[in-house]
Design an enzyme around this catalytic site. Structure first.
Site, PDB file in Angstrom:
ATOM      1  N   ARG A 154       1.355   1.305  -5.964  1.00 47.04           N
ATOM      2  CA  ARG A 154       1.581   0.406  -4.834  1.00 47.04           C
ATOM      3  C   ARG A 154       0.308  -0.339  -4.437  1.00 47.04           C
ATOM      4  NH1 ARG A 154       6.429   1.895  -2.288  1.00 47.04           N
ATOM      5  NH2 ARG A 154       5.885   0.523  -0.599  1.00 47.04           N
ATOM      6  N   ASN A 203       0.955   0.279   5.985  1.00 49.79           N
ATOM      7  CA  ASN A 203       1.414  -0.588   4.900  1.00 49.79           C
ATOM      8  C   ASN A 203       2.139  -1.750   5.561  1.00 49.79           C
ATOM      9  OD1 ASN A 203       2.502  -1.754   2.605  1.00 49.79           O
ATOM     10  ND2 ASN A 203       4.234  -0.331   2.539  1.00 49.79           N
ATOM     11  N   GLY A 204       1.702  -2.975   5.281  1.00 55.15           N
ATOM     12  CA  GLY A 204       2.338  -4.145   5.881  1.00 55.15           C
ATOM     13  C   GLY A 204       1.285  -5.098   6.404  1.00 55.15           C
ATOM     14  N   GLU A 209       1.288 -10.337 -17.314  1.00 57.74           N
ATOM     15  CA  GLU A 209       1.050  -9.294 -16.305  1.00 57.74           C
ATOM     16  C   GLU A 209       0.039  -8.263 -16.784  1.00 57.74           C
ATOM     17  OE1 GLU A 209       4.846  -7.907 -13.671  1.00 57.74           O
ATOM     18  OE2 GLU A 209       5.155  -7.789 -15.810  1.00 57.74           O
ATOM     19  N   GLU A 267      10.924 -13.549 -19.550  1.00 60.08           N
ATOM     20  CA  GLU A 267      10.573 -12.154 -19.290  1.00 60.08           C
ATOM     21  C   GLU A 267       9.460 -11.694 -20.249  1.00 60.08           C
ATOM     22  OE1 GLU A 267      10.980 -10.208 -16.983  1.00 60.08           O
ATOM     23  OE2 GLU A 267      10.605  -8.214 -17.776  1.00 60.08           O
ATOM     24  N   CYS A 298       0.843  -1.190   0.000  1.00 57.26           N
ATOM     25  CA  CYS A 298       0.000   0.000   0.000  1.00 57.26           C
ATOM     26  C   CYS A 298       0.878   1.240   0.000  1.00 57.26           C
ATOM     27  CB  CYS A 298      -0.863   0.021   1.255  1.00 57.26           C
ATOM     28  SG  CYS A 298      -1.771  -1.491   1.504  1.00 57.26           S
ATOM     29  N   TRP A 352      -3.763  -1.991  -1.218  1.00 59.87           N
ATOM     30  CA  TRP A 352      -3.687  -3.283  -1.907  1.00 59.87           C
ATOM     31  C   TRP A 352      -4.088  -4.291  -0.845  1.00 59.87           C
ATOM     32  CZ3 TRP A 352      -1.327  -8.058  -1.761  1.00 59.87           C
ATOM     33  CH2 TRP A 352      -1.258  -8.773  -2.967  1.00 59.87           C
ATOM     34  N   LYS A 386       3.571  -2.857  -7.604  1.00 62.81           N
ATOM     35  CA  LYS A 386       4.961  -2.711  -8.037  1.00 62.81           C
ATOM     36  C   LYS A 386       5.951  -3.099  -6.950  1.00 62.81           C
ATOM     37  CE  LYS A 386       7.901  -0.024 -10.822  1.00 62.81           C
ATOM     38  NZ  LYS A 386       7.919  -1.089 -11.820  1.00 62.81           N
ATOM     39  N   LYS A 403       5.828 -10.364 -19.030  1.00 60.95           N
ATOM     40  CA  LYS A 403       5.293  -9.039 -19.417  1.00 60.95           C
ATOM     41  C   LYS A 403       3.893  -9.208 -19.996  1.00 60.95           C
ATOM     42  CE  LYS A 403       7.198  -6.524 -17.872  1.00 60.95           C
ATOM     43  NZ  LYS A 403       8.229  -6.958 -17.018  1.00 60.95           N
ATOM     44  N   HIS A 405       9.297 -32.859 -24.496  1.00 68.25           N
ATOM     45  CA  HIS A 405       9.015 -33.596 -23.259  1.00 68.25           C
ATOM     46  C   HIS A 405       7.649 -33.252 -22.694  1.00 68.25           C
ATOM     47  CE1 HIS A 405      13.046 -35.078 -23.450  1.00 68.25           C
ATOM     48  NE2 HIS A 405      13.503 -33.838 -23.551  1.00 68.25           N
TER      49      HIS A 405
END
Ligand code: G6P
Length: 611
Positions: free
Chosen positions: A27, A103-104, A490, A483, A2, A77, A606, A487, A506
């Site tokens: 955030r 935040n936490g 996401e 990557e 957050c 968040w 982020k 991207k 395989h």
């Protein structure tokens, strides 16, 4: 995850808080809230709303509806309790006297909540944060600081807190443990914030709170205390990030702006570090004998930074012949890693705040390893806890999906590999010099790749409707596939997986059917023919193949793949910095065509400051 912000000064607080929150929205963005002390009413005025910050902002007419010169704000968040008005922060105590933004995660909140309920204190939200507000009021006897101190002895977990009480309308209290918090020193005003971008418009003078510290902010001063409540003098540092670096500057999305900023970011990161034909790291001291005695290098990181670590393994091992192991930071401390004084642990983190990465760092240190971090955010927790730091100097990155921070991390890894190889004597002079020349040329080559963005937009328009995409490649092309795939998933929410091409047979090849989209990476010259064989294999099973290769291989690839994206021919060392660009652009345009919220993808944040 957050974002929190606080202001005490002479101006109206609400517009300043809302502006600060708008810069912290990366955030967390499922709800937002502010509390401002209204001196005419003599009470705290608290406003919260589920949804993006603009919902709250509109309700408050940009803050014009709230009167008062001190306040705290939060963008959330969700962890404990679904996103809702009531679960949004600030959380207030029963009487409405004390407001808290957090935040936490408070790990023992359930136990504390039961205790408070047994004392007859009713709860209105499902959050762990409400426990803090209620507990402060429970201990409050007219001395706010002492009540906060008593609460801090009882709560466990990670927290950055901003606290406001209507009995002390000239003071904010800030507390930090394992979640980032900075203090800002303005002219006749003071700030607290999760991140400097929130207050950059008002001041560049900041100090970084340490774990266990508490601060009392008034409009004229900030006094910090350690966990024993002894006063501490904080070093005030000047932030040199430009304000416009944290603005969209006419671009539709931060992500696109940050993709386009990569040439400048790479220049900033590389050119000061190559002087008179040598890699020069200022403020970096690793004894050459220590480097020679190294038995192992560990690279530890999460998400895209972990993908940089995979590339780093190939480059470091190739150039230095030292064994390199790459670990996900979230796994590292549970895998009983073999680390001793001859192990260098390279920690990679854009934000410098990722909780798992921080925990891995501490575990590595406990085991006796030396910590070298590669970080973008100056003064972040990981940077401060490391023995050595190499900053990526990419400038503020706002979009959740990392781009310029990622490519500068790659560049730092290249420089590091060359630096070590030089010390160890494992690279020939000629090769070393050509590598440095290629690194210096890299920003221009990235510009060249960016100039092809319209082609990539066209390919995105051809493929944006696919439900599932596979990325394949070998060696560095595999790492880059991971990557590219990350991207894409996401920001576009398309299911996507990356596979080492050799693994196709395989299992994965059974998933290829007519029309499946495969993004095939074949930039690595020595493996190009192998890449071609895999393209043929998936093509013959009906896949649509979008290939990524170098200019000199374009013709050959065009004969087989459905469509081809290219990058300039370059040495393997720098290839990843080039090949990532079309992959970023492809993901961006696909997400754009699917109408996704590119800068703030659902459920992601982020800076991941929870485990
Ligand atoms: C989040 C971000 C990713 C990032 C990862 C690690 O998931 O969305 O872009 O790669 O965290 O973050 P760090 O700041 O440690 O590099």
């Amino acid at each position: 995850m957050c974002g929190i912000v606080g202001y005490v000064g002479q101006e109206q607080a609400a517009p300043i808080l809302l502006d600060g929150l708008s810069r912290l929205e990366y955030r967390g963005y499922d709800s937002a809230g502010v509390a401002v002390y209204d001196s005419t009413l003599g009470t705290l005025s608290v406003h919260k709303a589920k949804g993006r910050l603009n919902v709250l902002s509109q309700q408050l007419h940009g803050g014009a509806d709230l009167h008062g010169t001190i306040g705290i704000g939060h963008t959330r968040w969700a962890t404990h309790g679904a996103p809702s008005d009531v679960n949004s922060h600030p959380q207030v105590s029963r009487s409405g006297k004390i407001a808290v933004v957090h935040n936490g995660i408070i790990e023992n909140y359930a136990e504390l909540k039961s205790f408070l309920i047994s004392q007859g204190i009713p709860f209105t939200s499902e959050t762990d944060t409400e426990v803090i507000a209620q507990l402060i009021e429970y201990f409050y006897d007219g001395d706010l600081l002492s009540a906060v101190g008593r609460v801090l002895h009882r709560i466990q977990g990670a927290y950055a807190l901003g606290i406001l009480c209507d009995d002390c309308p000239d003071k904010l209290i800030a507390v930090r443990k394992d979640s980032p918090l900075i203090l800002g020193y303005g002219e006749g005003c003071s700030f607290l914030a999760s991140d400097v971008t929130a207050i950059l418009r008002h001041t560049r003078k900041v100090s970084y709170m340490e774990d266990g510290e508490l601060a009392v902010l008034t409009q004229d001063s900030i006094q910090c205390y350690n966990h024993l409540m002894q006063p501490v003098d904080k070093e005030i540092v000047q932030v040199d990030w430009e304000m416009d670096a944290a603005e969209k500057g006419g671009y539709e999305h931060f992500m696109f702006k940050e993709i386009m900023e990569q040439p400048q970011a790479l220049r900033r990161c590389i050119s000061p570090r190559i002087r008179e034909g040598e890699v020069v790291f200022e403020d970096f001291h690793l004894d050459p004998q220590y480097i020679r005695d190294l038995q192992k290098i560990y690279i530890v990181a999460c998400g895209s930074s972990y993908h940089v670590g995979m590339v780093g393994k190939y480059q470091l091992e190739k150039l230095t012949r030292k064994p390199v192991e790459v670990a996900l930071a979230s796994e590292f401390r549970y895998m009983d890693p073999i680390v001793n004084e001859h192990t260098l642990v390279v920690v990679i983190s854009q934000s410098g705040e990722t909780l798992d990465t921080m925990a891995a760092l501490r575990e590595a240190r406990r085991l006796g390893g030396k910590i070298l971090s590669i970080v973008n955010v100056v003064g972040s927790s990981i940077a401060r806890e490391s023995d050595q730091v190499l900053y990526t100097w990419a400038g503020p990155e706002i979009a959740v999906a990392t781009t310029k921070a990622y490519s500068t991390q790659l560049a730092v890894i290249c420089l590091l590999a060359l630096y070590f190889a030089r010390v160890l004597g494992t690279v020939e002079d000629g090769e070393y010099r050509s590598c440095l020349e290629d690194l210096l040329r890299l920003p221009d080559q990235v510009e060249q790749v960016l100039s092809q963005k319209d082609h990539i937009q066209y390919f995105a328009s051809q493929y944006f409707n696919h439900d599932s995409v596979f990325f394949i490649g070998r060696n560095i092309d595999y790492a880059m596939g991971l990557e590219g795939s990350l991207k894409l998933k996401e920001i576009s929410y398309i299911h996507s997986e990356a596979y080492a091409s050799g693994e196709l047979k395989h299992g994965t090849i059974s998933l290829i059917e007519p029309g499946t989209l495969v993004v095939a990476l074949g930039t690595c010259k020595r493996l190009f023919q192998k890449a071609m064989s895999n393209v043929v294999e998936v093509k013959s099973r009906g896949a649509d193949v979008l290939a990524l290769t170098t200019e000199s291989c374009r013709k050959e690839m065009e004969g087989t793949a459905s469509a081809v994206m290219t990058i300039p021919d370059a040495r393997e060392l720098v290839l990843p910095c080039l090949s990532v660009v079309p992959l970023q652009l492809f993901a961006y345009y696909v997400a754009l065509m699917r109408g996704c919220d590119i800068d703030k993808p659902r459920n992601l944040a982020k800076s991941v400051t929870v485990e």
